[in-house]
Design an enzyme around this catalytic site. Structure first.
Site, short mmCIF file in Angstrom:
data_model
loop_
_atom_site.label_atom_id
_atom_site.label_comp_id
_atom_site.label_asym_id
_atom_site.label_seq_id
_atom_site.Cartn_x
_atom_site.Cartn_y
_atom_site.Cartn_z
N ASP A 63 0.82 -1.21 0.00
CA ASP A 63 0.00 0.00 0.00
C ASP A 63 0.85 1.27 0.00
O ASP A 63 2.08 1.21 0.19
CB ASP A 63 -0.96 0.00 1.21
N ASN A 131 -7.49 -3.58 14.28
CA ASN A 131 -8.88 -3.82 13.85
C ASN A 131 -8.95 -4.97 12.84
O ASN A 131 -9.98 -5.15 12.19
CB ASN A 131 -9.48 -2.53 13.26
N HIS A 133 -7.17 -5.30 10.09
CA HIS A 133 -6.90 -4.99 8.68
C HIS A 133 -5.61 -5.66 8.20
O HIS A 133 -4.70 -5.95 8.98
CB HIS A 133 -6.91 -3.48 8.40
N GLU A 138 -9.62 -2.26 5.41
CA GLU A 138 -10.24 -2.00 6.70
C GLU A 138 -11.52 -2.85 6.85
O GLU A 138 -12.05 -3.37 5.85
CB GLU A 138 -10.61 -0.51 6.79
P1 PGA Z 1 2.25 -2.16 12.68
O1 PGA Z 1 1.06 -2.05 11.66
O2 PGA Z 1 3.18 -3.18 12.12
O3 PGA Z 1 2.86 -0.80 12.72
O4 PGA Z 1 1.65 -2.59 13.98
C1 PGA Z 1 0.51 -3.22 11.15
C2 PGA Z 1 -0.64 -2.91 10.25
O5 PGA Z 1 -1.31 -1.88 10.48
O6 PGA Z 1 -0.89 -3.69 9.31
#
Ligand code: PGA
Length: 238
Positions: A63, A131, A133, A138
């Protein structure tokens, strides 16, 4: 879903690195993720990668923020350059991310999706949001989604605000590979560390595939390995 248990973040990163290195000769295109989770994995891989000929290797990232130019310090292009690409001898032209400032973002999504299918992802690395994702898919995401533009949830913007000067600077939208795009990779390795990921890991493992926990759609894939540390797996193990 295979589960590999690690003790802590460091152990998770080392186990993930060994897992990838065992398969390295069969990986021509690797899917990469940003965020705090894969940082330790990249650090582990760098000394090995520095000794490899990476001329024919390609990377595709999950992304990119909409509205941040590739030169912006918070763009995922810059984050990846710093974490990995500048440390190893891979042609930058082989390292692919969506362009968050393309003049036609819908066309950019189509271009990126086609590129991913042309290259074919041998192994995709994923983190997971609190959450549930994956990428920036999302809750509520369509399981048939391809690369698309998403509106980030306030929860995600809050979680990512630690990288920005102020919360208002966190972009509101991103381009992300879709669920179908991710599921098209040959193999998937998802990493998670810390108690704040425990509920998402539990839901991913125990819920039927459904959009409230986008990571639960990974159950539709035959070759998924999750590497979780003790804190992230606390709800699995009781
Ligand atoms: P993080 O993010 O590795 O910074 O915890 C993971 C994500 O949001 O997919």
């Amino acid at each position: 879903m295979r589960i590999i248990h690690a003790t802590d973040y460091d152990d998770m990163s080392k186990r993930a690195a060994s897992y990838i290195l065992e398969r390295f000769k069969d990986i021509h295109t690797i899917g990469l993720a940003t965020g705090g989770t894969p940082k330790g994995l990249y650090e582990q891989l760098i000394p090995f990668l520095q000794k490899q000929d990476l001329t024919n290797m390609h990377t595709v990232n999950l992304d990119e923020y909409v509205g941040l130019a590739p030169e912006h310090p918070n763009s995922y292009r810059q984050v990846m350059n710093k974490l990995l690409f500048n440390e190893v001898d891979i042609p930058l032209a082989n390292t692919h991310l969506p362009n968050g400032v393309a003049s036609d973002l819908e066309e950019e999504c189509k271009r990126y999706e086609a590129l991913i299918h042309f290259l074919g992802v041998d192994l995709q690395i994923l983190g997971i949001g609190e959450n549930g994702h994956i990428g920036f898919n999302e809750p509520g995401v369509d399981k048939n989604s391809k690369t698309h533009i998403v509106k980030l949830t306030e929860e995600t913007r809050e979680a990512n605000s630690r990288y920005f000067k102020q919360r208002e600077d966190v972009p509101t939208h991103a381009i992300t590979m879709g669920i179908q795009t991710i599921l098209a990779s040959k193999e998937i390795v998802l990493l998670a560390s810390g108690e704040h990921k425990a509920q998402a890991i539990y839901d991913m493992v125990h819920l039927e595939p459904n959009p409230t926990c986008p990571a639960s759609f990974l159950k539709h894939h035959k070759n998924v390995t999750i590497i979780v540390d003790t804190k992230a797996s606390v709800k699995l193990t009781g």
